[in-house]
Structures are given as C-alpha cells and as structure tokens.
Design an enzyme around this catalytic site. Structure first.
Site, PDB file in Angstrom:
ATOM      1  N   ASP A 197      46.525  44.173  46.390  1.00  0.00           N
ATOM      2  CA  ASP A 197      45.973  42.839  46.617  1.00  0.00           C
ATOM      3  C   ASP A 197      46.298  42.361  48.028  1.00  0.00           C
ATOM      4  O   ASP A 197      47.301  42.750  48.623  1.00  0.00           O
ATOM      5  CB  ASP A 197      46.471  41.843  45.576  1.00  0.00           C
ATOM      6  CG  ASP A 197      47.983  41.703  45.532  1.00  0.00           C
ATOM      7  OD1 ASP A 197      48.692  42.724  45.690  1.00  0.00           O
ATOM      8  OD2 ASP A 197      48.471  40.567  45.332  1.00  0.00           O
ATOM      9  N   GLU A 257      51.282  41.294  44.063  1.00  0.00           N
ATOM     10  CA  GLU A 257      52.402  41.022  44.974  1.00  0.00           C
ATOM     11  C   GLU A 257      52.164  39.766  45.805  1.00  0.00           C
ATOM     12  O   GLU A 257      53.098  39.018  46.088  1.00  0.00           O
ATOM     13  CB  GLU A 257      52.618  42.223  45.888  1.00  0.00           C
ATOM     14  CG  GLU A 257      53.986  42.257  46.574  1.00  0.00           C
ATOM     15  CD  GLU A 257      54.044  41.450  47.861  1.00  0.00           C
ATOM     16  OE1 GLU A 257      55.155  41.175  48.345  1.00  0.00           O
ATOM     17  OE2 GLU A 257      52.968  41.105  48.404  1.00  0.00           O
TER      18      GLU A 257
END
Length: 380
Positions: A70, A135
């Site tokens: 991400d 994250e």
C-alpha cells in the site's frame, strides 16, 4: 537476474494504484513469482486488508523479507510532473507513487530471492515473505494480524529484513536496528463556554491548558541511551472555538505523541503528562493509544550479515540507527526475531514527485542477495 528484471518489476508494481488499504494485485504478482520458486503461498485477508505469507523450506533459521504494497495518497495531481501511477524514467531516476516507499524494495526482495534460489536451490533454512497492504493505514489488520496467526501455529521468524526506505543520502548508508516506541493521546480540556466580554462567567480551556502545554513541551523526559534518542513530545493537532470571535470556547481538543526509548515505561509517561495537567488546574480527559513498543536488535548474525552485504556493494560500513518513525518491525521483533530495516533513500517518500534512482534499486537488490548468501548459503 539482470538489473532490468528488478526495474521492470518495480514499474509493474508502481503502475498498480494501491492507495492504502488497496493492494491492486501487487501481492498476486509477487505470489506468482514466488510460487514458481517453490514457495508455499498463503493469502490472509482481514477486513479490507490483503496479506501475503509465503515460505520456502521448513528448516530453521527462517529469514523473512517484510514489507507493504500500500502507498499513501498522491496529493495534488497537478503538482506531479507525470502521472503518479504511470512509472516514468527521467535522467536515470524512476518517478511514481511508491517508487521509494516501498515498491522498489519489494521488487529487489523478489529478484534477489530469484537469483539466490537459482544459484542455491538446496539452501539451508527457510526464506519467507510477509507482505501487507495495511502499513500506511491503521496497521491493525496487516502485519500485526499475520504475526498473531503465526504465533498460534507455532511458526517462528528468526531473521527479518524490512524493506522500508532507511537510507539517508545513498542507498545502504544507514541501517535501522531498532525503533522508538509510540504513545499517543487524545486530550479533551473541559471549560465553560461564554461571552468574551464576560470572562468571569466562563472558563477558557485554551488559557488553562497553555501553562501546562508550555511545561510539557520544555520538559526533558530522559537522556535516551547509547542506542536511542531521548523521548520527545509533540502536539500534532489543536482545536477549540466555534469560529465566532466573541465566544469563549467550552472545550479544547488536542492530539499529541510521545516517541520513547526503552528507558521509559508507558505508565510513567502517562503519569507525567497527567500530573503536569493536574498541577496547572486543567480539567481534562485523555484517551491513550500505543501504536508500538520500542525494539532493538543487538549485534548478531543478521546485523553482521547485513553490514557485510552493504559493505560489499558500497565499500564502506553503514551507520546503525534507531531514529525515525515506526515500522511493521515493531510487530515482528516481539516474536524473538532479529530485525533490521534496509531500503533506498527516503528523501522523497510521501511527497509529490516521489522518486528513486535506478542505480539505488540495483544496488539494493545486490545487498539483499548478499544477506541471503551470508545467512542461508549451503556450507560446503
């Protein structure tokens, strides 16, 4: 593997619009390449978060590459020189969201592993990948949850290389061997709303907080230690008022963060903050949040192998640091794993026109290959 292989894979990953918590197929691309090497592939989805656990081998030690697919939002598109999800190369530099944080790191992990397994199909120990799409978000349903699953199954990670962009000026100039803990608070200061012309009939929470806030910002919390910086206190948000110029606010809301070293305890930090507020007569309530405990990897097999691998590429030794923010290493270290963070330079992460020099990606791949060689090569 050739340098073009790691560049091509980095571009493929950047082209996938994986703004957190989306993965946009990045993990599928990685899983397909790892499956071709004989890795057992597991997809672990929690909520809207995709996680990948892949492992080759059953023996110890387990060397795990960890990272995230991400990325943060792009920011104003008009400020980008090129489409952030169309990888663009200019003067030997690759541009795109995630170029540095951390799709180049993911690509280098994969191609380094491909080269190592091709050379050593019967390597010792096991190689693993723990990849999340959480994250850059709340970090609740990502690495943290996968670690819980591994614990329940009795699986162990011995060595972990986190591919976060750890370098300062040149790739490999800095290796993270630990991180400070992070304690956040949501503070509400209670007052009494009123007219600014009649302050005696009101209680201004801004005024009551100000002396306490001054003391907290000037406080020397500790001296840290030989590995960690001193604890720091920072206000990140402060809000009060109705917007009208003639109304004393009845409430103030603030958010703050303490980055703390292992010399501190969470309970001590909470007590210091609350005692300062009480000392100044502040009427308050606080919600506390711990996003990570401090961790430190002492000198050992992983840090030694990482330093040697970096020196072989750079010609000089890296700085060993515990500075900066948090990473998913904070969830892996409590398993008993030795954890280091090694990635490309971090000058443009989370910025418009994020970029990384292609030469850095190629060097990082060699460093990861060197770590594998030093820890898992068959002994002749």
């Amino acid at each position: 593997m050739t340098a073009s292989a790691v560049l091509d894979l980095t571009c493929d990953l950047i082209a996938r619009n994986s703004v957190t918590p989306a993965d946009a197929g990045c993990q599928r691309v990685m899983a397909e390449r790892l499956a071709a090497l004989g890795f057992t592939i597991e997809t672990l989805r929690f909520g809207n978060v995709e996680n990948l656990w892949a492992r080759r081998g059953q023996a110890s030690p387990v060397l795990c590459f960890a990272g995230h697919t991400d990325v943060v939002p792009t920011g104003p598109l008009e400020e980008w020189r090129s489409n952030p999800f169309v990888p663009s190369i200019r003067d030997g530099v690759l541009y795109g969201r995630g170029a540095a944080d951390m799709k180049s790191g993911l690509a280098a992990m994969i191609t380094a592993t491909e080269a190592f397994v091709s050379a050593h199909p019967d390597h010792t120990g096991s190689i693993a990948f723990l990849i999340t799409s959480d994250e850059e978000g709340p970090s609740v349903d990502g690495t943290k949850r996968v670690v819980e699953v591994l614990r329940e199954r009795g699986e162990q990670i011995d060595y972990c290389v986190v591919g976060e962009p750890s370098s300062q000026t040149d790739v490999g100039d800095t290796i993270k061997i630990g991180r400070r803990g992070s304690l956040s608070g949501r503070l509400t200061v209670h007052g009494v709303q009123g007219h600014v012309a009649y302050p005696q009939l009101a209680e201004n929470p801004v005024h009551t907080l100000a002396p306490a806030l001054a003391e907290l910002t000037l406080l020397r919390w500790d001296e840290g230690d030989e590995f960690f910086q001193p604890t720091s206190f920072q206000i990140s948000n402060l809000n009060a008022g109705t917007g009208a110029p003639n109304v004393i606010p009845g409430e103030l809301k603030a958010r703050f963060n303490l980055r703390f070293s292992p010399v501190q305890s969470i309970e001590t930090l909470k007590e210091i903050v609350e005692s300062v507020l009480r000392k100044h007569g502040v009427r308050f309530s606080i919600d506390w949040y711990v996003s990570g405990m401090p961790f430190y990897t002492p000198p050992g097999a992983l840090s030694d192998a990482t330093v040697e691998a970096v020196k072989a590429v750079r010609g000089d030794a890296p700085v060993l640091s515990t500075g900066g923010g948090t990473s998913d290493g904070r969830f892996i270290a409590p398993m008993g794993a030795q954890v280091v963070e090694l990635g490309v330079t971090n000058a443009t992460i989370h910025k418009v026109n994020e970029c990384v020099a292609i030469a850095e990606i190629e060097q990082l791949e060699k460093m990861y290959r060197g770590i594998l060689e030093r820890l898992l090569s068959p002994r002749g």
